[in-house]
Design a protein around this motif. Sequence first.
Motif, mmCIF file in Angstrom:
data_model
loop_
_atom_site.group_PDB
_atom_site.id
_atom_site.type_symbol
_atom_site.label_atom_id
_atom_site.label_comp_id
_atom_site.label_asym_id
_atom_site.label_seq_id
_atom_site.Cartn_x
_atom_site.Cartn_y
_atom_site.Cartn_z
ATOM 1 N N TYR A 54 27.066 -23.552 12.805
ATOM 2 C CA TYR A 54 27.624 -24.066 14.015
ATOM 3 C C TYR A 54 26.103 -25.680 13.967
ATOM 4 O O TYR A 54 25.340 -25.499 13.303
ATOM 5 C CB TYR A 54 27.464 -23.764 15.602
ATOM 6 C CG TYR A 54 26.145 -22.595 15.510
ATOM 7 C CD1 TYR A 54 25.355 -23.229 15.934
ATOM 8 C CD2 TYR A 54 26.293 -21.329 15.049
ATOM 9 C CE1 TYR A 54 23.750 -22.062 16.092
ATOM 10 C CE2 TYR A 54 25.032 -20.826 14.695
ATOM 11 C CZ TYR A 54 23.828 -21.161 15.401
ATOM 12 O OH TYR A 54 23.050 -20.124 16.096
ATOM 13 N N THR A 55 26.674 -26.516 14.523
ATOM 14 C CA THR A 55 25.775 -27.320 14.670
ATOM 15 C C THR A 55 24.837 -27.538 16.115
ATOM 16 O O THR A 55 25.545 -26.867 16.970
ATOM 17 C CB THR A 55 26.588 -29.255 14.613
ATOM 18 O OG1 THR A 55 26.891 -29.155 14.048
ATOM 19 C CG2 THR A 55 25.571 -30.057 14.893
ATOM 20 N N LYS A 56 23.788 -27.723 16.065
ATOM 21 C CA LYS A 56 22.444 -27.702 17.135
ATOM 22 C C LYS A 56 22.479 -28.881 17.970
ATOM 23 O O LYS A 56 21.984 -29.657 16.946
ATOM 24 C CB LYS A 56 21.603 -26.513 16.937
ATOM 25 C CG LYS A 56 22.315 -25.720 16.614
ATOM 26 C CD LYS A 56 20.948 -24.594 15.801
ATOM 27 C CE LYS A 56 19.441 -24.460 17.499
ATOM 28 N NZ LYS A 56 18.465 -23.511 16.572
ATOM 29 N N HIS A 57 22.316 -29.288 18.959
ATOM 30 C CA HIS A 57 21.866 -30.636 19.377
ATOM 31 C C HIS A 57 20.895 -30.204 20.533
ATOM 32 O O HIS A 57 21.043 -29.066 21.550
ATOM 33 C CB HIS A 57 23.074 -30.698 20.077
ATOM 34 C CG HIS A 57 23.948 -31.019 19.822
ATOM 35 N ND1 HIS A 57 24.697 -32.137 18.237
ATOM 36 C CD2 HIS A 57 24.978 -30.671 19.253
ATOM 37 C CE1 HIS A 57 25.719 -32.201 18.141
ATOM 38 N NE2 HIS A 57 25.775 -31.150 18.553
ATOM 39 N N LEU A 58 19.027 -30.501 20.667
ATOM 40 C CA LEU A 58 18.951 -30.808 21.714
ATOM 41 C C LEU A 58 18.606 -32.001 21.925
ATOM 42 O O LEU A 58 18.843 -33.094 22.224
ATOM 43 C CB LEU A 58 17.289 -30.999 21.342
ATOM 44 C CG LEU A 58 15.879 -30.156 21.823
ATOM 45 C CD1 LEU A 58 16.582 -29.020 23.028
ATOM 46 C CD2 LEU A 58 14.419 -29.965 21.459
ATOM 47 N N THR A 59 18.564 -32.162 23.272
ATOM 48 C CA THR A 59 18.939 -33.342 24.811
ATOM 49 C C THR A 59 17.526 -34.055 25.211
ATOM 50 O O THR A 59 17.630 -35.507 25.584
ATOM 51 C CB THR A 59 20.063 -33.194 25.449
ATOM 52 O OG1 THR A 59 19.603 -32.658 26.601
ATOM 53 C CG2 THR A 59 21.326 -33.181 25.182
ATOM 54 N N SER A 60 17.075 -32.927 25.291
ATOM 55 C CA SER A 60 15.613 -33.238 26.068
ATOM 56 C C SER A 60 14.115 -32.414 25.357
ATOM 57 O O SER A 60 14.630 -31.323 25.181
ATOM 58 C CB SER A 60 15.817 -33.094 27.723
ATOM 59 O OG SER A 60 14.377 -33.196 28.424
ATOM 60 N N ARG A 61 13.360 -33.195 24.887
ATOM 61 C CA ARG A 61 12.091 -32.521 24.469
ATOM 62 C C ARG A 61 10.792 -32.465 25.665
ATOM 63 O O ARG A 61 10.110 -31.052 24.971
ATOM 64 C CB ARG A 61 10.974 -33.715 23.617
ATOM 65 C CG ARG A 61 12.108 -34.380 22.303
ATOM 66 C CD ARG A 61 11.203 -34.905 21.113
ATOM 67 N NE ARG A 61 11.970 -35.645 20.226
ATOM 68 C CZ ARG A 61 11.952 -34.484 18.935
ATOM 69 N NH1 ARG A 61 11.363 -32.885 19.353
ATOM 70 N NH2 ARG A 61 12.517 -34.898 17.934
ATOM 71 N N ALA A 62 11.553 -32.466 27.026
ATOM 72 C CA ALA A 62 10.963 -31.568 27.861
ATOM 73 C C ALA A 62 11.150 -29.993 27.943
ATOM 74 O O ALA A 62 12.333 -30.400 28.500
ATOM 75 C CB ALA A 62 10.886 -32.548 28.938
ATOM 76 N N PRO A 63 10.509 -29.563 28.522
ATOM 77 C CA PRO A 63 10.680 -27.876 28.448
ATOM 78 C C PRO A 63 11.404 -28.024 30.092
ATOM 79 O O PRO A 63 10.614 -28.625 30.797
ATOM 80 C CB PRO A 63 9.343 -26.805 28.700
ATOM 81 C CG PRO A 63 8.452 -28.096 28.835
ATOM 82 C CD PRO A 63 8.878 -29.601 28.496
ATOM 83 N N GLN A 81 26.232 -38.873 25.141
ATOM 84 C CA GLN A 81 27.030 -39.471 23.543
ATOM 85 C C GLN A 81 27.171 -38.169 22.743
ATOM 86 O O GLN A 81 28.416 -38.349 22.119
ATOM 87 C CB GLN A 81 25.536 -39.948 22.843
ATOM 88 C CG GLN A 81 25.153 -41.405 23.643
ATOM 89 C CD GLN A 81 23.846 -41.351 22.829
ATOM 90 O OE1 GLN A 81 23.323 -41.464 22.149
ATOM 91 N NE2 GLN A 81 23.968 -43.083 23.092
ATOM 92 N N VAL A 82 26.377 -36.784 22.756
ATOM 93 C CA VAL A 82 27.080 -35.680 22.211
ATOM 94 C C VAL A 82 28.872 -35.417 22.026
ATOM 95 O O VAL A 82 29.274 -35.148 21.452
ATOM 96 C CB VAL A 82 25.809 -34.542 22.223
ATOM 97 C CG1 VAL A 82 26.821 -32.977 21.631
ATOM 98 C CG2 VAL A 82 24.862 -35.211 21.590
ATOM 99 N N LEU A 83 28.655 -35.141 23.834
ATOM 100 C CA LEU A 83 30.289 -33.884 24.810
ATOM 101 C C LEU A 83 30.653 -35.975 23.681
ATOM 102 O O LEU A 83 32.437 -35.033 23.994
ATOM 103 C CB LEU A 83 29.749 -34.592 25.404
ATOM 104 C CG LEU A 83 29.160 -33.136 26.496
ATOM 105 C CD1 LEU A 83 28.832 -33.850 27.471
ATOM 106 C CD2 LEU A 83 29.547 -31.629 25.758
ATOM 107 N N GLY A 84 31.019 -36.847 24.230
ATOM 108 C CA GLY A 84 31.908 -37.830 23.572
ATOM 109 C C GLY A 84 31.724 -38.084 22.141
ATOM 110 O O GLY A 84 33.468 -38.421 21.504
#
Length: 353
Positions: A54-63, A81-84
């Motif tokens: 599967y494809t992994k996405h991280l939308t924020s580098r902030a914890p 953008q990812v969802l679209g």
Amino acid sequence: MSIVFACMDADTLGGIQQVTHTLAQGLAVRGHDVHVIGLHRARTPFTYVDRPRYTKHLTSRAPMGAEGPLSRRLSDRHLRQVLGSLTPGFAILTSPGAVTRVASMLPRRLRPIGQYHGSYEHARGSWHLGSIRRHYPDLDQAVFLSEDDALLFSEHALLPNAWSLPNPLAEWPETPSPLTTPRILGVGRLEGVKRFDRLITAFARVATPPWELHLLGDGAEESRLRRHAEAEGVAGRVVFRGRIPATRMTEEYHDAAILALTSEHEGLPVVLLEAAAHGVPAVAFDVSGGVRSAGPELVPPGDVRKFASALSDLMSCPDERLRLGAAARTRAAAFRLNPVLDRWETLFAHMAR
């Protein structure tokens, strides 16, 4: 079709994350286009799947807890953008926090499913129940870990869309534990909610050499728990093992005779299912429908005396351990990955009608 899992944090060591990656890999192997979205960076990332399909996405580098206004706007832009970019399918929002963050951003072609990994008993004692009441009725489906929990949420949170789907087992061991090593396992983060102090007290009341208690996990409570074991007079027989890689857990269960679960609250702990799959009998506080569905020896919540007595009964009777372990392994077959994936695909088909 696309299947999206959205987590507040997708890569921390925890039950939500473990279940998410197990389901994602299983559904991807079945040919679905699967994506796992982490809304925040994990402070201490943990790898669940070595070769994800599967494809992994991280939308924020902030914890979590460290995201400022600008970072939040950039994260939301990335998330949209990812969802679209995805084809029609389903978005599984894995917690109340993920529901409130993501549901309003979903394009219409991604149908929202609100998942909850806790129990009704836990939700009603926290902000979760109020959030579920406000936001989950507007989703296409709300998914809970047991039929008991689905019924309670349906009745008390007025949910017309409640469904039950259990956590899956990622692996199925070929052979069960012989249950001959005089060792009790406690598995989980060394944090207050797990109440390993109660487990240490129960162990100290009834266990004599050569029985040992092995605690698998790390966390902020370790120093306090070490002092507690010393105060209970069992410091030499309570072994703090630290974090154990998932690849070594089969041998840990193989070298155990009993699993003990003393948490204040749980949904459907994967550790109970894993122990059952290895034929290891368990003693647990009766804190949720999910715990009950896994079939351990149940003790009233917080009753350390009765917990100690249940441990004593199993320690003193090898035949009973074998009987209960075999029954647990039979029951655990319903939680194997493929039957659970079948149930998810049944849900998708139900929603698509």
